[in-house]
Structure formats: structure tokens, C-alpha cells
Design a protein around this motif. Structure first.
Motif, short mmCIF file in Angstrom:
data_model
loop_
_atom_site.label_atom_id
_atom_site.label_comp_id
_atom_site.label_asym_id
_atom_site.label_seq_id
_atom_site.Cartn_x
_atom_site.Cartn_y
_atom_site.Cartn_z
N ARG A 538 37.74 -35.37 72.28
CA ARG A 538 38.68 -34.26 72.13
C ARG A 538 39.34 -33.95 73.48
NH1 ARG A 538 35.21 -29.66 69.41
NH2 ARG A 538 34.23 -29.84 71.45
N ASP A 692 40.59 -28.68 69.77
CA ASP A 692 40.69 -28.79 68.31
C ASP A 692 41.18 -30.18 67.91
OD1 ASP A 692 39.77 -26.29 67.60
OD2 ASP A 692 41.74 -25.35 67.78
N TYR A 693 41.65 -30.97 68.88
CA TYR A 693 42.23 -32.28 68.56
C TYR A 693 41.68 -33.36 69.48
CZ TYR A 693 45.43 -28.96 66.46
OH TYR A 693 45.94 -27.92 65.74
N THR A 694 41.62 -34.57 68.95
CA THR A 694 41.22 -35.68 69.81
C THR A 694 42.46 -36.26 70.49
OG1 THR A 694 41.57 -37.40 68.16
CG2 THR A 694 39.42 -36.31 68.14
N GLN A 697 44.48 -38.08 67.92
CA GLN A 697 45.24 -37.17 67.05
C GLN A 697 46.43 -36.60 67.80
OE1 GLN A 697 42.21 -34.35 65.93
NE2 GLN A 697 41.44 -35.62 64.28
N GLY A 698 46.23 -36.35 69.09
CA GLY A 698 47.30 -35.79 69.91
C GLY A 698 48.42 -36.77 70.20
N LYS A 727 44.57 -36.92 61.29
CA LYS A 727 45.81 -36.15 61.47
C LYS A 727 46.52 -36.64 62.72
CE LYS A 727 43.79 -31.89 61.59
NZ LYS A 727 43.73 -30.46 61.94
N PHE A 729 49.77 -36.04 65.69
CA PHE A 729 50.77 -35.21 66.35
C PHE A 729 52.16 -35.64 65.89
CE2 PHE A 729 53.81 -34.65 69.78
CZ PHE A 729 53.62 -33.33 70.12
N THR A 758 51.66 -26.50 66.49
CA THR A 758 50.95 -26.09 67.70
C THR A 758 51.90 -25.41 68.68
OG1 THR A 758 51.23 -28.35 68.47
CG2 THR A 758 49.09 -27.78 67.53
N MET A 774 50.42 -30.84 64.05
CA MET A 774 49.47 -31.84 63.57
C MET A 774 49.63 -31.98 62.06
SD MET A 774 47.64 -33.07 65.96
CE MET A 774 47.57 -32.72 67.70
#
Ligand SMILES: Cc1cc2nc3c(=O)[nH]c(=O)nc-3n(C[C@H](O)[C@H](O)[C@H](O)COP(=O)(O)OP(=O)(O)OC[C@H]3O[C@@H](n4cnc5c(N)ncnc54)[C@H](O)[C@@H]3O)c2cc1C
Length: 815
Positions: A538, A692-694, A697-698, A727, A729, A758, A774
Motif C-alpha cells: 500500500r 487505502d490503495y496499493t 491500484q494507484g 480496482k 486509478f 479521490t 479508483m
């Protein structure tokens, strides 16, 4: 003989709702070798006299998470721990007097729905049908929260304590902690009953947290307010109604008038947050007593007159009731009104879970978060909103008092995006503060540093009233547009004091850094973005890494991230490292010069080689002062960051500003920068970038060097890559109305919630409303049309290709 054990894994100081919940959650996580020390009886602090309201409402995603968790825990806690408790789920009605208030409610309904809660908006008629005694004058509607209720705070605390004890944890009452010292990597906690050694310690001392903090050399940023509620005698009409329908009235919150009104048996409880509020224990003639267990302040009803009258007009039966009791107790405030939960800054193996203004409704969630910090060193939800490290060295007592009073007096206020709260300002000023103020700068603090948000022109309305809107339009809009267009067509200069800066120097620095970041550390003479992941992959933080030599770097990061990021680096620096790590933030300052004419401006005033490409840096002179010219631009145009010694800021600003006159140079502010960066898809920390995101995911895979033998988070990221990212970005263009998408607006597709924003803003160069967010990975398809819910209304949004909206091939940036 003392029953104090000689050793425990964790010692918690303070036995209010928060200490008890922390102990319960630690035990639940299997850490049963934990001891809670309470100087008096459990609940002796703020907890015993709390009204016990348990709302889920919050306009903050993370706090809503915490409160939602609490409410669901309380529903089953009595059975779980075999300790029956009075918990009434009555629902609540939160009244709205204005269009903007209703918008706030609608946003919260959207966030609640995403968290699995079915909140609702009521019309004035619907309000009356749920609350027959209410007059609906001046109301536009209300938010209905069916999960709201009230719990007996003492029973809650005792229940949590029983649950913890049953699992093996210990509670020692009448055992005040009087000191702490560090010995052989352990804490030695002293009490009149003897000493106890422990690995970890938690300050859960409520309004005494500042005193306990001192034992660890920590100045806890907080102050204490007096908070009152009034209990009224039985009201026969209410009793008759309640008996007939078989339930209580929902709790009423008139947030625009600033009070709550709750049915208490067959009477009522009125609790205002008054503007004319009163701080306590802040002056030499009102010292904090050594002990205040189970005590109250004297009644102070005059302060409540206006609120009482307003409530009687709203619910006239209240006017028929006699006043039975006033409770006026101490309530601690951090400068933003959020609690402190997380690592105690600068103190090893020590944590804070204190300074709660809503500690009853947050206790459940807070205990979970605290236990995760202690046992795992990280939390399930990103909890930056409550992280003690969000404050640094500027939070002296004057500041804490000014902010605490401001927040208390505006406890239910809406936090509008262009409203910069006025109390506790000017803690840290740029060397050119006066100059940019004279140019019309409207300031907002970042980590205490005042930065220009936008530049007003003579005649612009800069009043607080003008900022009371969620809308994009306002006196600032034209100016922000002009600033953005100046950066696009000519050049802009932005003073950026307080950019956090760490120096890493010496043998092994590169190898160490490489093991921490997901990507590659730049070669000497270059700068690059680096991402730091935790073991789950994350996103912990993002820093710019400027390589001066092979083993010499400056790491540059957000102003607000100063203590958080420095601690992350310190924590991972081996004790025997040959390189040094220093926080040199205050030695330097930074100005951004960007736009197509910025090269011409610099050519006239510096000796730099301005042909050097994007992502390079060089030492140069401007106005006879040395500076580091860094070829990057968060605005996405040709440009340089001018890093200087703080003392040289003014001389350089003057020379660059003078030279810029012929090249269309304008000062620009943080509002314009936010619009410019979102057009480039550049992420902002703790909005777009959070735990909240890896990293995957980002959408940051291009910053991952899979070929490196190892780096922190690699195993988790490899696993995620193999299993598929759930999920992703995305950049969205939104056919928005008068508001751009705020943080955590829900994304819809085919009648389902499929993601969240976001950040959102208007992009003046592309002429569109833009949101970053996301989205469910299978929907991250360029061209796909989805919807984004903005303050309750849904707007069409298009998924854009994975590239910047403005200057997709970075030609302008690399010009
Ligand atoms: C009038 C009023 C109404 C309120 N109503 C609500 C409400 O409706 N809903 C809500 O959510 N919140 C409410 N609050 C806020 C709520 O009371 C607090 O947020 C909550 O009780 C904080 O719990 P705590 O465990 O952090 O602190 P506390 O309950 O203050 O507990 C801290 C404990 O630490 C102990 N301690 C201090 N120093 C030491 C030491 N050196 N060694 C050992 N022990 C020590 C103290 O004795 C105390 O028991 C209200 C507050 C007031 C004043």
C-alpha cells in the motif's frame, strides 16, 4: 502488597472508554499480556459524565468508518462480553437550514451508502412525521440516520473492560502513572504501587494526555474546553406519546443552530456547542488540578441562553419542562477537533489514543485502530485524519487554545473548500510573506506555513461569507483561471515555503533507499518520483528524490508529511548505518517558476545551463545567490523549482519577479496549482495517494522496478499482480454542474457503486471538470461512460485514457 505485574507487553495509561476499548481490541488480537493503569476508578475522566450519543455521521471518510464500526460493535457487545448495557438505537434527524447544508447531507448519504449504511434525506413534512413535536420554520430538509443512538458510557467502558479481562488482560485501578523512562529498549513506567516494564506504551489519558505526554518528552497538541448539557424533567406530553408509540423520539441535531436535543427517559437533554464557549485550565489563574476525577465545572447557564430559546422555538414542549440538572465537564480538543490515534511522534514504541471530543461514539473504532497500530504497525483504513504526526512543532499552547475554541464554537460547521479557518494563523511565514501579501495573496497554512492560495485583486470579495459554498464559482474563480492561463501562456511563480526536505548522505545511502522505494533511485544530477510501500504494497508516501552524488540525496515531500515521512525513513534506517539522515526542512525554501517563458526569465538572471533536460538539476546562481535549479513542474509546463537557502528567498524572488515582468510572469497560488496538477493526473498525498490503495491500484506500476532483487512491499505487489488488481486509478472528465467532485464521491455504473473519487477540480486549460479516482478494474476502459455522484446528484463521467489530459506526451514539460 501491590498487584502490579513487573512486566507487560503493552501498558495503557488511562481507563476511560478509549483505554478500555484499546485493551479489549489488543486482547482480541491475541495480545493478552497487556495492562491498563487507571489513576482512579474506570470512567473517572470525561467518560462518566458523557451524554453517550453514538452518531455515525461524519463528513470525513475515515471517521465515519470508525463510528460505523463502533455502532455495529455496540449492537452486539453486551452479548459478546456478557455484560448487558443500555444501548438505544433511536435514529437521528439532523436539520438543515440551507441549500449548502442539504448538499453536505447528500454527500454524507453517498459516503454512508458506500460504507453499507442506509442514510436518507427527509423533507420538512417527513421530519414532522418522525418528530411530531417539531416546528419546521426555516428548514429545508434533514438527514435521517437510522443507526444513531445513545449508550451508557460507563456500561460501555465496563463492558469493554470485562471483555478484555475475560481474555486475560489486566486492569489496575487507583494506580496513577507518575513517570516513564527508557531502559534497555523497554519502557519503565512508574507508579506509587511500583514499576512496570513494557515493550509498548499507550497514552489514553483523555484530558490529562498533555500531562502524561510530558513524561515522554512529548508536547501533546491539545487544550480543554468546558462542555455542558442540560437535563429536563419529565414532559407529560412526551411521556404519553412515547408510551403510545412504544419508542423514543429520534435524536435531533439542529446543526445550523449548533445543539442536539435528545429524549432522556420522558424528559430531554439539550447539548449546545456555543460560539461564546469557554476554555479551561489555560491561564495561570485557572491551573489544571492534580486530580479532577468524577468532578464537574460549576454550571454556566448564561452561555446557553440563546440555544435554549432556539430549541424551545423548535420543540415548544421543551418550554414546559423544568430544568433538572446541568452537567458541565471537561472535554479535550486537538486543534482540528479530531482525536490523536497512532504513533507518538519522536518517541519509540509509544502510541497515543487520546484527546477525543467524541470518545464514546468513536471508542469502538478507535480501539481497533490503536490495536492495529501497536500489533501490526499499520492500520486497515488510512487514518491520517487522526494521526498524531499531522501536527508538528508549531502547535504551541496559544495555537491549541485558539484552534480548540474555534472548532468547538463551530463543531457542526460545514468545511467549505475555499474557506480557510482564521484562528491560530501565521505560525510560520515565508521570508517573502509580506511581498506576496501585498500582491493580494489569500493564505492558508500547510504544516503551519502560510501559503498563497489565490491572489485577489482590489475590489474582490475576500470575506468569510463569500466562501460559504461548495460551488466552484466565487470571487476566486476568475483569479484562479487567470493564474492558470498565465502559467499556460507565459509564466507563473509560486512561493512554496515548508516543503519537507531530508538529507541522506554517506556510504550505503543508495542501496538503503533502493530497498525502500518501489522504483529506481535516480543517478547523480537527476531527480525522480519515488513511492514507498508498506509490506502490503500500500502507498505510504511519495517523495521526490534528488541525487546529488552516488550516495547523497535530498528527499523532498509534502509540508504536512514532515514528521510522518521522516519517521518512516528513521524507522527503516539500520542502527549501524554509515550514512546520515537529517531533517533540513527549515534551512531551505522553494519557489516554482513555470510556464513557456520561464526559460527566458531565467536566462536573464542566472548562469544556469537552461538546455538541461527534464528531471535534471544543477547548482546555479541567481542574484549572486546559490540555488538548486530543478527541472520539474507539478503544473505540467516548462519550468524549474528554485531551491534556495531560506535567507536567499527574497533576493531571488525580487530578481525573478523583475525579470518576469517583460515575459508575462504572474504570481499564482495553491488553488491554481491544484487545478493544473489534476489536468496532468499528478496525485496528491492523502487524497489520491494513501494506504487505502496499493501502488498497483494507484496506477503507479511504471514506478516499480520488478527487476530489483527486493524492496519493501515487493512480495505483496507481485502477488497482487499475479492475482489481478481489483480496482484501478482513473482520470475522469465529468459533465458536472456547479460543483466539482469532492473527495470520496461515489462512482456508479449499471445501477451499482463501482468506485470513488479521490480528488476533483476544474481544469482551466482543458475547460473541463476532472476527477481522479479508483474504479473497479474491469471498468477502467477508456471511453466508458459512468456516473459520478456529486452532492447527491449523478453526472455523466467518461473514463479517460491512462495519460495526462493536458499535454499527454509531455512535450510542453520537456520543451
Ligand atoms: C458534557 C459532555 C458530554 C459528552 N457527550 C458525548 C457524547 O454524547 N458522545 C460522545 O461520543 N462523546 C461525548 N463526550 C466526550 C467524551 O466524554 C470523551 O470523548 C470520552 O469520554 C473520552 O474518553 P477517554 O477514554 O479518551 O478519556 P477519559 O474518559 O477522560 O479517560 C482518561 C482516563 O485517564 C485517567 N488518567 C489520567 N491521567 C492518568 C495517569 N497519570 N495515570 C493513570 N490514569 C490516568 C483518568 O483518570 C481517566 O479515567 C462528552 C463530553 C462531555 C464533557
Amino acid at each position: 502488597m501491590s498487584n502490579l505485574p513487573s512486566h507487560a507487553r503493552v501498558v495503557i495509561i488511562g481507563g476511560g472508554a478509549i483505554g478500555a476499548s484499546s485493551l479489549y481490541h489488543l486482547a482480541k488480537a491475541g495480545w493478552t499480556d497487556c495492562v491498563l493503569l487507571e489513576k482512579n476508578e474506570l470512567t473517572a475522566g470525561s467518560t462518566w459524565h458523557a451524554a453517550g450519543n453514538v452518531p455515525t455521521f461524519s463528513s470525513s471518510w475515515s471517521i465515519m468508518n470508525m463510528q460505523r464500526y463502533s455502532a455495529s460493535l455496540y449492537r452486539e457487545l453486551g452479548v459478546l462480553v456478557d455484560y448487558p448495557m443500555n444501548y438505544h438505537v433511536t435514529g437521528s434527524i439532523r436539520l438543515g437550514h440551507s441549500k449548502e447544508r442539504l448538499r453536505e447531507f447528500k454527500r454524507v448519504v453517498g459516503m454512508g451508502r458506500y460504507q453499507g449504511m442506509d442514510l436518507d434525506i427527509l423533507t420538512p413534512d417527513e421530519i414532522r412525521s418522525r418528530y411530531p413535536f417539531l416546528k419546521t420554520h426555516e428548514l429545508m430538509g434533514a438527514l435521517y440516520d437510522p443507526y444513531d443512538g445513545d449508550i451508557d458510557p460507563a456500561q460501555l467502558t465496563q463492558g469493554l473492560a470485562k471483555g478484555a479481562r475475560d481474555m486475560g488482560a489486566k486492569i489496575i485501578r487507583f494506580c496513577p502513572v507518575t513517570g516513564a523512562r527508557r531502559e534497555n529498549d523497554e519502557w519503565v513506567i512508574t507508579t506509587p504501587q511500583g514499576e512496570i516494564r513494557c515493550e509498548y506504551v499507550v497514552n489514553a489519558a483523555g484530558y490529562y494526555a498533555r500531562e502524561v505526554g510530558k513524561m515522554f518528552g512529548r508536547a501533546v497538541p491539545m487544550m480543554v474546553m468546558s462542555h455542558q448539557y442540560i437535563l429536563f424533567d419529565e414532559i407529560p406530553e412526551l411521556a404519553a406519546w412515547s408510551k403510545e408509540v412504544g419508542h423514543k423520539l429520534p435524536l435531533l441535531r439542529d446543526v445550523d443552530s449548533s445543539y442536539y436535543l435528545r429524549q432522556e427517559k420522558y424528559g430531554m437533554n439539550l447539548g449546545p456547542y456555543e460560539r461564546n464557549c469557554r476554555a479551561h485550565w489555560t491561564t495561570p489563574d485557572d491551573p489544571m488540578p492534580e486530580d479532577f476525577s468524577f468532578q464537574l465545572f460549576p454550571d454556566d447557564l448564561e452561555r446557553l441562553d440563546w440555544y435554549l430559546n432556539d430549541a424551545v422555538e423548535r420543540v415548544p414542549i421543551l418550554g414546559t419542562a423544568g430544568l433538572s440538572r446541568v452537567i458541565n465537564g471537561p472535554i479535550p480538543y486537538a486543534p482540528d477537533g479530531n482525536p490523536l490515534i497512532g504513533p507518538m511522534p519522536g518517541v519509540p514504541n509509544a502510541f497515543e489514543a487520546c484527546v477525543f471530543t467524541f470518545g464514546i461514539c468513536q471508542a469502538g473504532g478507535a480501539g481497533k485502530v490503536l490495536a492495529e497500530w501497536v500489533t501490526e504497525g499499520q492500520t486497515e483504513w488510512d487514518m491520517w485524519s487522526c494521526d498524531p504526526r499531522r501536527y508538528t512543532d508549531y502547535t504551541d499552547q496559544d495555537y491549541c487554545i485558539a484552534k480548540g475554541m474555534e472548532i468547538y464554537g463551530h463543531e457542526y460547521a460545514m468545511h467549505f473548500p475555499k474557506h480557510y479557518w482564521p484562528a491560530g494563523r501565521n505560525k510560520k511565514l515565508s521570508p517573502i510573506h509580506g511581498r506576496i501579501a501585498a500582491l493580494g495573496a489569500q493564505f492558508k497554512p500547510y504544516n503551519g506555513w502560510e501559503r498563497a492560495m489565490w491572489y485577489a485583486k482590489p475590489g474582490d470579495d475576500t470575506s468569510e461569507e463569500a466562501t460559504q459554498t461548495w460551488g466552484r464559482e466565487g470571487p476566486w474563480a476568475k483569479r484562479i483561471e487567470e493564474e492558470c492561463l498565465a502559467v499556460r501562456d507565459a509564466a507563473g511563480i509560486l512561493d512554496l515555503p515548508g516543503f519537507s526536505r531530508f538529507r541522506v548522505k554517506g556510504e550505503g545511502a543508495r542501496e538503503w533507499l533502493s530497498g525502500l522505494i518501489t522504483g529506481r533511485a535516480p543517478k547523480p544530477g537527476r531527480i525522480g518520483l519515488a513511492y514507498f510501500a508498506d509490506d502490503k504494497g500500500r502507498i505510504v508516501t511519495e517523495m521526490s528524490v534528488m541525487a546529488i552524488e552516488e550516495d547523497f540525496f535530498f528527499l523532498i515531500t509534502a509540508a504536512t508529511a514532515q514528521w510522518h515521512d521522516f519517521e518512516w525513513l528513521q524507522k527503516h534506517r539500520p542502527a549501524d548505518a554509515a550514512f546520515t539522515l537529517d531533517d533540513v526542512t527549515t534551512n531551505f525554501s522553494c519557489q516554482i517558476l513555470t510556464g513557456p517563458t520561464s526559460r527566458d526569465i531565467l536566462a536573464g538572471v542566472s548562469d544556469a545551463d537552461l538546455s538541461k533536460g527534464w528531471l535534471t538539476h544543477q547548482t546555479a546562481q541567481i542574484a549572486g545567490r546559490y540555488c538548486q535549479l530543478v527541472r520539474v513542474s507539478f503544473a505540467g509546463e516548462l519550468g524549474w523549482e528554485i531551491h534556495t537557502k531560506a535567507d536567499d528567498t527574497a533576493a531571488i524572488f525580487d530578481v525573478v519577479s523583475d525579470a518576469g515582468q517583460r515575459h508575462g510572469l504572474k504570481p499564482f497560488g495553491m488553488e491554481a496549482l491544484d487545478s493544473l496538477r489534476i489536468e496532468k493526473g499528478y496525485r496528491a498525498w492523502k487524497g489520491d495517494l494513501s494506504t487505502d490503495y496499493t501502488v498497483l491500484q494507484g496506477g503507479l506500476e511504471r514506478f516499480v522496478d520488478w527487476a530489483k532483487p527486493s524492496f519493501k512491499g515487493k512480495a505483496a505487489l507481485e502477488r497482487e499482480k499475479q492475482q489481478g488488481v481489483i480496482k484501478r486509478f482513473v482520470t475522469l472528465t465529468v459533465e458536472a454542474g456547479d460543483c466539482d467532485a469532492p473527495y470520496m464521491s461515489t462512482l456508479w455504473f449499471g445501477g451499482q457503486v463501482v468506485g470513488e473519487t479521490t480528488s476533483g477540480n476544474w481544469g482551466y486549460r482543458v475547460g473541463k471538470s476532472i476527477a481522479l479516482g479508483m474504479l473497479r478494474a474491469d471498468l477502467a476502459v477508456p471511453g466508458l461512460e459512468i456516473e459520478v455522484e456529486i452532492f447527491g446528484d449523478r453526472f455523466k463521467a467518461t473514463v479517460e485514457p491512462d495519460q495526462p489530459l493536458w499535454d499527454p506526451s509531455n512535450e510542453r514539460l520537456k520543451a
